[in-house]
Design a protein around this motif. Sequence first.
Motif, PDB file in Angstrom:
ATOM      1  N   LEU A 130      28.527  19.836 -27.343  1.00 15.95           N
ATOM      2  CA  LEU A 130      27.614  19.957 -26.213  1.00 15.95           C
ATOM      3  C   LEU A 130      28.444  20.270 -24.970  1.00 15.95           C
ATOM      4  O   LEU A 130      29.387  19.543 -24.659  1.00 15.95           O
ATOM      5  CB  LEU A 130      26.825  18.660 -26.014  1.00 15.95           C
ATOM      6  N   GLY A 131      28.106  21.342 -24.298  1.00 18.07           N
ATOM      7  CA  GLY A 131      28.806  21.687 -23.060  1.00 18.07           C
ATOM      8  C   GLY A 131      28.212  20.927 -21.894  1.00 18.07           C
ATOM      9  O   GLY A 131      26.979  20.866 -21.743  1.00 18.07           O
ATOM     10  N   LYS A 132      29.057  20.337 -21.070  1.00 19.43           N
ATOM     11  CA  LYS A 132      28.593  19.586 -19.898  1.00 19.43           C
ATOM     12  C   LYS A 132      29.235  20.198 -18.656  1.00 19.43           C
ATOM     13  O   LYS A 132      30.458  20.151 -18.485  1.00 19.43           O
ATOM     14  CB  LYS A 132      28.971  18.108 -20.021  1.00 19.43           C
ATOM     15  N   LEU A 133      28.411  20.792 -17.815  1.00 21.66           N
ATOM     16  CA  LEU A 133      28.896  21.473 -16.615  1.00 21.66           C
ATOM     17  C   LEU A 133      28.333  20.773 -15.383  1.00 21.66           C
ATOM     18  O   LEU A 133      27.123  20.774 -15.148  1.00 21.66           O
ATOM     19  CB  LEU A 133      28.459  22.941 -16.639  1.00 21.66           C
ATOM     20  N   ASP A 134      29.213  20.111 -14.633  1.00 19.11           N
ATOM     21  CA  ASP A 134      28.833  19.458 -13.383  1.00 19.11           C
ATOM     22  C   ASP A 134      29.234  20.368 -12.217  1.00 19.11           C
ATOM     23  O   ASP A 134      30.396  20.770 -12.112  1.00 19.11           O
ATOM     24  CB  ASP A 134      29.548  18.114 -13.245  1.00 19.11           C
ATOM     25  N   ILE A 135      28.282  20.671 -11.356  1.00 22.35           N
ATOM     26  CA  ILE A 135      28.540  21.568 -10.224  1.00 22.35           C
ATOM     27  C   ILE A 135      28.341  20.822  -8.912  1.00 22.35           C
ATOM     28  O   ILE A 135      27.308  20.169  -8.705  1.00 22.35           O
ATOM     29  CB  ILE A 135      27.625  22.805 -10.282  1.00 22.35           C
ATOM     30  N   ILE A 136      29.349  20.884  -8.067  1.00 18.61           N
ATOM     31  CA  ILE A 136      29.245  20.310  -6.723  1.00 18.61           C
ATOM     32  C   ILE A 136      28.873  21.439  -5.780  1.00 18.61           C
ATOM     33  O   ILE A 136      29.542  22.485  -5.753  1.00 18.61           O
ATOM     34  CB  ILE A 136      30.587  19.658  -6.290  1.00 18.61           C
ATOM     35  N   THR A 137      27.785  21.240  -5.037  1.00 17.77           N
ATOM     36  CA  THR A 137      27.291  22.303  -4.162  1.00 17.77           C
ATOM     37  C   THR A 137      27.521  21.977  -2.693  1.00 17.77           C
ATOM     38  O   THR A 137      27.661  20.815  -2.298  1.00 17.77           O
ATOM     39  CB  THR A 137      25.783  22.541  -4.382  1.00 17.77           C
ATOM     40  N   GLU A 138      27.557  23.020  -1.911  1.00 19.45           N
ATOM     41  CA  GLU A 138      27.630  22.903  -0.453  1.00 19.45           C
ATOM     42  C   GLU A 138      26.808  24.035   0.129  1.00 19.45           C
ATOM     43  O   GLU A 138      27.050  25.214  -0.172  1.00 19.45           O
ATOM     44  CB  GLU A 138      29.085  23.002   0.021  1.00 19.45           C
ATOM     45  N   ASN A 139      25.792  23.685   0.907  1.00 21.22           N
ATOM     46  CA  ASN A 139      24.862  24.666   1.459  1.00 21.22           C
ATOM     47  C   ASN A 139      24.220  25.521   0.364  1.00 21.22           C
ATOM     48  O   ASN A 139      24.030  26.740   0.508  1.00 21.22           O
ATOM     49  CB  ASN A 139      25.573  25.575   2.475  1.00 21.22           C
TER      50      ASN A 139
END
Length: 397
Positions: A130-139
């Motif tokens: 299982l691929g787990k992709l955590d993305i931190i966003t800004e604006n």
Amino acid sequence: WHNTNDADNGELIYPPYWIKYIAGAKVGFIGYTDHLIPKRQSPAYSEGIRFEHAEFNVAKYIKFLKEVEGCGIIFIVTHMGLAQQVGLANNPAVAGTDFILGADTHERVRVPIEGKYTRVVECGAFGSFLGKLDIITENGKMKSYKYQLLDVDPVKYPADKKLQSLIDKATAPFKQQLSKVIGTTTTPLVRYFVMETPMDNLITDAIRWKFKTDIALSNGFRFCQPLAVDTKTGKTNITKEFLWNMLPVDSEAKTGTVTGKQLWDWLEKELQKAFAKDPSKRFGGWFVRFSGMEVNFTIGNDFGKRVNRVKVNGQPLSLEKEYSIVACEREGDPDDTLCRIEHVKNPKKSGFLMHDIIEEYLAAHSPVSPKLEMRATATDQPHTLLTQLQGTTYEFR
């Protein structure tokens, strides 16, 4: 994908993109498959449909999602094989994309592969990862990310009881048939090598045994989980369910004859489809499988110059001689096409289905012990090669 009734533009068959708000960010997903579909699948399946190169359409939708829809994060979702995906990541047409989420070659990408314009992940196969992709966003845009390929360990992650009960209920009517033992093996049945696999050696040996042909052929499939050998007994049962995993389509066996020259030219084409230097010319599959033949080649050579030598039944291939072949019929192919060899002489459907042939072979030969036999070898790669992808940080493990 376009309907070709309009030769200039065509009409889109499916929506080219999908938009979703995730944690306050507007995320766009573009679906893309490769232009080789009409060749690597039966041509009848895509009659009347045009598949374009990325240069003709992907950049347009990236621009539209960014400038018109206001998406801050963009994914391209593909089914075209890892080598083609990395080629796409190096294509200026995908500039502005954050990730390519790929599939088809079932590769275990544990660290995202960085291309010139975006990055690529592919998340293994068989429900084992299982691929787990955590993305931190800004604006609303991607600032950073963390990616993991999780091994789905049933001890560490036990099955959800409610879902398991639904699966048990759905499979109950077929349980007795699927659990039927049709043979045994003393060696593991695996299909993750690029050039030759024990699993396909078993299949091609079985159909050649049945029809007594010079050569038996099988496509370079990638699906089917491994079947390990029980360490206590030294063998493992092969069930009807595992046969369905090996061959999800119970095709009819088809025979014909070809010249040595046809075989040689076809092998060059198959090697190009598996190892083309231009990733966009690769099929997303592995090298074709066979029984009764030995082939040596050089992967790094140019198209048309890869095959070094071929033997059939231990004897050097004669370009003028005719050889009998058997393979599975692929629905939608022309009558005189067999395992992508065109203009086969005397093509004939046998009336025998692949599953029945495999069961008959296992009943006569169990326990079987298929293994790597150097049927397909390269001068510049080990015969246990695990990925087509070269020249990147990727390693199959």
